[in-house]
Design an enzyme around this catalytic site. Sequence first.
Site, PDB file in Angstrom:
ATOM      1  N   LEU A  46       0.813  -1.220   0.000  1.00 30.69           N
ATOM      2  CA  LEU A  46       0.000   0.000   0.000  1.00 30.69           C
ATOM      3  C   LEU A  46       0.849   1.274   0.000  1.00 30.69           C
ATOM      4  O   LEU A  46       0.500   2.250  -0.679  1.00 30.69           O
ATOM      5  CB  LEU A  46      -0.958  -0.025   1.194  1.00 30.69           C
ATOM      6  CG  LEU A  46      -2.310   0.663   1.006  1.00 30.69           C
ATOM      7  CD1 LEU A  46      -3.028   0.155  -0.226  1.00 30.69           C
ATOM      8  CD2 LEU A  46      -3.169   0.463   2.244  1.00 30.69           C
ATOM      9  N   ILE A  49       1.516   2.827  -3.360  1.00 37.17           N
ATOM     10  CA  ILE A  49       0.478   3.683  -3.941  1.00 37.17           C
ATOM     11  C   ILE A  49       0.387   5.003  -3.185  1.00 37.17           C
ATOM     12  O   ILE A  49       0.190   6.063  -3.774  1.00 37.17           O
ATOM     13  CB  ILE A  49      -0.899   2.973  -3.902  1.00 37.17           C
ATOM     14  CG1 ILE A  49      -0.795   1.539  -4.438  1.00 37.17           C
ATOM     15  CG2 ILE A  49      -1.943   3.761  -4.686  1.00 37.17           C
ATOM     16  CD1 ILE A  49      -0.217   1.431  -5.827  1.00 37.17           C
ATOM     17  N   GLU A  50       0.528   4.934  -1.878  1.00 41.03           N
ATOM     18  CA  GLU A  50       0.371   6.130  -1.049  1.00 41.03           C
ATOM     19  C   GLU A  50       1.534   7.107  -1.216  1.00 41.03           C
ATOM     20  O   GLU A  50       1.331   8.317  -1.356  1.00 41.03           O
ATOM     21  CB  GLU A  50       0.246   5.723   0.427  1.00 41.03           C
ATOM     22  CG  GLU A  50      -1.075   5.074   0.790  1.00 41.03           C
ATOM     23  CD  GLU A  50      -2.224   6.067   0.774  1.00 41.03           C
ATOM     24  OE1 GLU A  50      -1.980   7.289   0.783  1.00 41.03           O
ATOM     25  OE2 GLU A  50      -3.387   5.615   0.747  1.00 41.03           O
ATOM     26  N   SER A  51       2.762   6.588  -1.151  1.00 46.47           N
ATOM     27  CA  SER A  51       3.926   7.488  -1.069  1.00 46.47           C
ATOM     28  C   SER A  51       5.095   7.071  -1.952  1.00 46.47           C
ATOM     29  O   SER A  51       6.144   7.713  -1.911  1.00 46.47           O
ATOM     30  CB  SER A  51       4.417   7.530   0.379  1.00 46.47           C
ATOM     31  OG  SER A  51       4.838   6.224   0.785  1.00 46.47           O
ATOM     32  N   TYR A 156      -7.611   3.548  -7.119  1.00 45.90           N
ATOM     33  CA  TYR A 156      -6.740   3.189  -5.994  1.00 45.90           C
ATOM     34  C   TYR A 156      -6.491   1.683  -5.911  1.00 45.90           C
ATOM     35  O   TYR A 156      -5.347   1.213  -5.894  1.00 45.90           O
ATOM     36  CB  TYR A 156      -7.380   3.704  -4.706  1.00 45.90           C
ATOM     37  CG  TYR A 156      -6.519   3.641  -3.476  1.00 45.90           C
ATOM     38  CD1 TYR A 156      -5.445   4.509  -3.304  1.00 45.90           C
ATOM     39  CD2 TYR A 156      -6.786   2.729  -2.459  1.00 45.90           C
ATOM     40  CE1 TYR A 156      -4.664   4.467  -2.153  1.00 45.90           C
ATOM     41  CE2 TYR A 156      -6.023   2.686  -1.317  1.00 45.90           C
ATOM     42  CZ  TYR A 156      -4.960   3.554  -1.163  1.00 45.90           C
ATOM     43  OH  TYR A 156      -4.200   3.516  -0.026  1.00 45.90           O
TER      44      TYR A 156
END
Length: 255
Positions: A46, A49-51, A156
């Site tokens: 995850l 995708i986030e950072s 997402y």
Amino acid sequence: LVAKHERWYGSNPAYIERMVKRARLYLYYIVDEVEKRELPLEIALLPAIESAFKPHAYSRARAAGLWQFIPSTGRLFGLERNWWYDGRRDVVKATQAALDYLEELNKAFDGDWHLKLAAYNAGQRRVMNAIEYNRRRGRPTDYQNLRTLKRETLNYVPKLLAISKIILYPENYGITLASIPNEPYFSRIEIGSQIDLGVAARMANISLGDLYDINPAFKRRATAPDGPHHLLVPAEQRDIILSALDKLPEKNRVR
């Protein structure tokens, strides 16, 4: 959508390779914590995708860290913030908070991982409103049919699935990934009082930048005077640093 993102990532191998190189510092720890909670292993990706596994990442929405907590959600999950320290960027505490959050979302969305992940991105209320909007109109309420969600949220989960496929089968996309040792990169040590990260880096014989990458929560390149009095250090140097700390006079800890 998954195929669309596979094509993009597959045509940008340098992006994936750089991201995996950053991830090697954190991935063993994150995978271990995900496995302990018996969550799907894709969750460990995850932060891709986030950072993009950038520990100092900060967004226009004021989200920070590997897991991109905004201030309000960070407070809700006990991530302290002050002039010295931002718990949203604490690799260990933010990982625990993110997994706590995902487990809490499990109750709201009855185990549907697509909806839980959408809620992690957009917020629980927004996803529930989108479900209710469809329900009132007799439409399907599964993730891919919630068209009132923002484009970012609708992309997402497909992004996560695409990244997961590429990490699993990089050769299918002409990508060569650096190997990540199946052992902890960092170890947590108790230091008792404030210390300058530059001093600690010299003890470990590593660069300040490398030490800061696993301790991004300390905003002033030093631990906070009133704590937390712990530090993440490369696991290989743990004993060397502890021995050097024992011999270091208090007055030489901070410059």
